[in-house]
Motif scaffolding. Structure first.
Motif, short mmCIF file in Angstrom:
data_model
loop_
_atom_site.label_atom_id
_atom_site.label_comp_id
_atom_site.label_asym_id
_atom_site.label_seq_id
_atom_site.Cartn_x
_atom_site.Cartn_y
_atom_site.Cartn_z
N PHE A 120 -25.11 -13.42 36.61
CA PHE A 120 -25.67 -13.57 35.27
C PHE A 120 -25.18 -14.82 34.56
O PHE A 120 -25.90 -15.40 33.77
CB PHE A 120 -25.35 -12.33 34.44
CG PHE A 120 -26.10 -11.13 34.90
CD1 PHE A 120 -27.45 -10.98 34.64
CD2 PHE A 120 -25.47 -10.15 35.63
CE1 PHE A 120 -28.15 -9.89 35.08
CE2 PHE A 120 -26.16 -9.05 36.09
CZ PHE A 120 -27.51 -8.91 35.81
N GLY A 121 -23.96 -15.22 34.82
CA GLY A 121 -23.44 -16.43 34.21
C GLY A 121 -23.09 -16.25 32.74
O GLY A 121 -23.51 -15.29 32.10
N CYS A 122 -22.33 -17.18 32.22
CA CYS A 122 -21.90 -17.13 30.82
C CYS A 122 -22.52 -18.29 30.03
O CYS A 122 -22.89 -19.32 30.59
CB CYS A 122 -20.38 -17.21 30.74
SG CYS A 122 -19.51 -15.82 31.49
N ALA A 123 -22.63 -18.08 28.75
CA ALA A 123 -23.12 -19.14 27.87
C ALA A 123 -22.11 -20.27 27.83
O ALA A 123 -20.93 -20.10 28.17
CB ALA A 123 -23.37 -18.59 26.47
N GLU A 124 -22.57 -21.41 27.41
CA GLU A 124 -21.69 -22.57 27.31
C GLU A 124 -20.52 -22.27 26.40
O GLU A 124 -20.68 -21.74 25.30
CB GLU A 124 -22.48 -23.77 26.79
CG GLU A 124 -21.68 -25.07 26.76
CD GLU A 124 -22.52 -26.25 26.30
OE1 GLU A 124 -21.93 -27.34 26.12
OE2 GLU A 124 -23.74 -26.07 26.13
N GLY A 125 -19.32 -22.60 26.88
CA GLY A 125 -18.13 -22.37 26.08
C GLY A 125 -17.39 -21.09 26.41
O GLY A 125 -16.33 -20.84 25.85
N TYR A 126 -17.93 -20.30 27.33
CA TYR A 126 -17.30 -19.04 27.72
C TYR A 126 -17.09 -19.00 29.22
O TYR A 126 -17.82 -19.65 29.98
CB TYR A 126 -18.14 -17.85 27.26
CG TYR A 126 -18.19 -17.72 25.77
CD1 TYR A 126 -17.23 -16.99 25.08
CD2 TYR A 126 -19.18 -18.39 25.04
CE1 TYR A 126 -17.27 -16.91 23.69
CE2 TYR A 126 -19.22 -18.31 23.66
CZ TYR A 126 -18.26 -17.56 22.99
OH TYR A 126 -18.29 -17.50 21.62
N THR A 127 -16.11 -18.24 29.64
CA THR A 127 -15.75 -18.16 31.05
C THR A 127 -15.85 -16.72 31.54
O THR A 127 -15.86 -15.77 30.75
CB THR A 127 -14.31 -18.65 31.27
OG1 THR A 127 -13.40 -17.73 30.66
CG2 THR A 127 -14.12 -20.05 30.69
N GLU A 128 -15.86 -16.57 32.86
CA GLU A 128 -15.88 -15.23 33.45
C GLU A 128 -14.60 -14.47 33.15
O GLU A 128 -14.61 -13.24 33.04
CB GLU A 128 -16.11 -15.31 34.96
CG GLU A 128 -17.53 -15.74 35.32
CD GLU A 128 -17.78 -15.74 36.82
OE1 GLU A 128 -16.94 -15.17 37.55
OE2 GLU A 128 -18.80 -16.30 37.25
N GLU A 129 -13.50 -15.17 33.00
CA GLU A 129 -12.25 -14.50 32.65
C GLU A 129 -12.36 -13.87 31.27
O GLU A 129 -11.89 -12.74 31.03
CB GLU A 129 -11.08 -15.49 32.70
CG GLU A 129 -9.72 -14.84 32.44
CD GLU A 129 -9.37 -13.77 33.46
OE1 GLU A 129 -8.68 -12.81 33.08
OE2 GLU A 129 -9.80 -13.88 34.63
N GLN A 130 -12.99 -14.57 30.34
CA GLN A 130 -13.24 -13.98 29.03
C GLN A 130 -14.21 -12.81 29.12
O GLN A 130 -14.10 -11.84 28.37
CB GLN A 130 -13.81 -15.04 28.07
CG GLN A 130 -12.82 -16.11 27.65
CD GLN A 130 -13.49 -17.16 26.81
OE1 GLN A 130 -14.50 -17.75 27.20
NE2 GLN A 130 -12.94 -17.43 25.63
N ALA A 131 -15.15 -12.91 30.03
CA ALA A 131 -16.19 -11.88 30.15
C ALA A 131 -15.68 -10.60 30.80
O ALA A 131 -16.36 -9.58 30.77
CB ALA A 131 -17.36 -12.43 30.98
#
Length: 477
Positions: free
Chosen positions: A314-325
């Protein structure tokens, strides 16, 4: 319960507010485990108190203690030891050219139940040598260094005719993967239709791997030894696919294709899910949970793992990472699995002899196991269900805040799946909290009617003007 009713829609889970990793569970949740842990079996299960505590203490607390990340946690359990023994036996047989299988002519994990549900034979459209040639083609497209080298080198070039042949084979494998997904997970399948083609097919491939894992554990057998052989073989196949890009059948090709296209996809949640399946095996797993920490581990393994599998897709929006997700992905896995558990209390007790609700919760509200097995409703049960629903909704809210952290094209499928699955809790309330005699159900038209509201929740305007009842707050990166 496992994957036939578990949080399949957690494949559509990711997004975040900022998350952090706190000290180990052993330090921060000692009061929940403490000195009461003794080396006695957990009721009729195959897991002792020490084994359970060892795994719980290895988890990492995320965001203030509500969500626990049990990634790669392995305790000295009887199930783990049995799986390891089966692996050693298989490796020994392989060295002596002895091949063990309980279904020599079948595709592992695609049993008669799956074929009957789909309505036709599966995976029979390609010869083994063609499957291996196609695997070579897929490996040739992998990023440098993704796969370890083997003795047999792959061809470095393919003709246009070969490429067209392999594309047709892969397309057919994905088509059948979609059919399996649609047959067993209708709500989830509806959500995948809102994705782009590449992401949709990748999620189907992951679902089929999860489905096959469940079928391996659930397939009727004379003894658990055969299941452990097959499950050990399945785990080694997974490892070989990740390390070498090796496949055994056409459905493996789909997962290999996903591995090539999404090289950041980790193997760990797949391995952890196998441990979750073993937690449901009589004599090896656990059929009672003393407290919510124990149930949380189960929810991570059979549901939170799927959220982690989905993140690279799914990927993350610009400025966010999978670790944050990570934290909200795990939150949604817990929310979905708790929803399944609450919906299926009566069915699990009557047909499987299992009670997933924590004993400490039952005792707190004066609900007995005999009452659940006898399907007797009373005010105590209603109050206990209200408490459980409040807990589940807390996890939905933790996940809901992060939808805007997704890549824009992934937000609607995630939000619509979250809303449709959360609707089950509303149905439980409408049924008078009676999940002993009734199974809450959201029909197709209700699911479709939710989509416009889900769409609105993915729009920027919803931050300033949320829908009634949407009380979460959005945190900028």
């Amino acid at each position: 319960m496992r994957i036939s009713r578990f949080t399949l829609a957690a494949l559509l889970s990711v997004g975040t507010t900022s998350a952090f990793v706190a000290p180990s569970l052993k330090q921060s949740r000692q009061t929940n485990l403490g000195a009461s842990v003794v080396n006695e079996p957990n009721s009729a299960s195959g897991r002792s108190k020490d084994e359970i505590a060892s795994e719980l203490n290895s988890g990492k607390v995320l965001e203030g203690g509500q969500v626990i990340d049990f990634e790669a946690v392995k305790g000295p359990s009887r199930a783990e030891q049995a799986l390891l023994q089966a692996r050693h036996a298989l490796q020994n047989q392989h060295e002596h050219a002895v091949h063990h299988t309980t279904v020599p002519t079948a595709i592992l994990g695609i049993n008669n139940e799956v074929i009957q549900e789909v309505g036709h034979d599966l995976g029979t459209f390609a010869y083994p040598e063609t499957v291996q040639q196609c695997a070579s083609y897929l490996r040739s497209m992998a990023p440098p260094g993704l796969f370890a080298t083997t003795k047999n080198s792959d061809p470095t070039s393919f003709t246009a005719e070969q490429k067209a042949k392999f594309k047709k084979l892969i397309d057919k494998a994905y088509l059948e993967s979609g059919e399996v997904t649609g047959a067993f997970a209708k709500t989830f399948y509806m959500g995948t239709q809102l994705l782009g083609e590449e992401a949709r097919r990748a999620i189907w491939a992951i679902y089929v791997w999860c489905r096959r894992t469940d079928e391996i554990v659930d397939a009727p057998r004379d003894n658990d030894e055969d299941m452990l052989y097959d499950l050990s073989s399945w785990e080694m196949r997974l490892e070989n696919l990740w390390k070498y890009g090796q496949v055994a059948d056409v459905f493996d090709l789909c997962l290999l294709d996903v591995r090539v296209k999404y090289p950041a996809l980790p193997i760990t949640p797949f391995v952890d899910m196998i441990r979750g399946m073993l937690m449901d095996v009589p004599g090896l797993g656990q059929d009672r949970y003393d407290n919510f920490d124990e149930l949380h581990l189960y929810c991570y393994r059979v549901a939170g793992t799927v959220g982690l599998m989905s993140m690279p897709i799914f990927g993350c929006a610009e400025g966010y990472t999978e670790e944050q997700a990570r934290e909200p992905a795990l939150s949604l896995g817990v929310a979905f699995q708790l929803t399944n558990i609450l919906r299926d209390v009566g069915e699990d007790a009557v047909t499987r002899g299992r009670i997933y609700l924590p004993r400490e919760d039952l005792e707190r509200f004066g609900v007995t196991e005999d009452q659940i097995f006898e399907q007797r409703m009373d005010e105590n049960y209603i109050n206990m269900m209200k408490f459980q629903i409040k807990r589940a909704r807390m996890y939905y809210e933790r996940a809901r805040r992060g939808v805007f952290m997704l890549a824009p094209e992934s937000r609607l499928p995630v939000q619509s799946s979250l809303d449709a699955y959360g609707k089950i809790l509303d149905k439980i309330e409408a049924n008078g909290y009676d999940t002993l005699n009734y199974r809450a159900y959201v029909d197709k038209w209700e699911k479709l009617s939710i989509i416009p509201f889900s769409w609105y929740r993915t729009q920027e305007i919803s931050k300033a003007f949320p829908l009634p009842g949407d009380t979460f707050t959005f945190q900028e990166a």
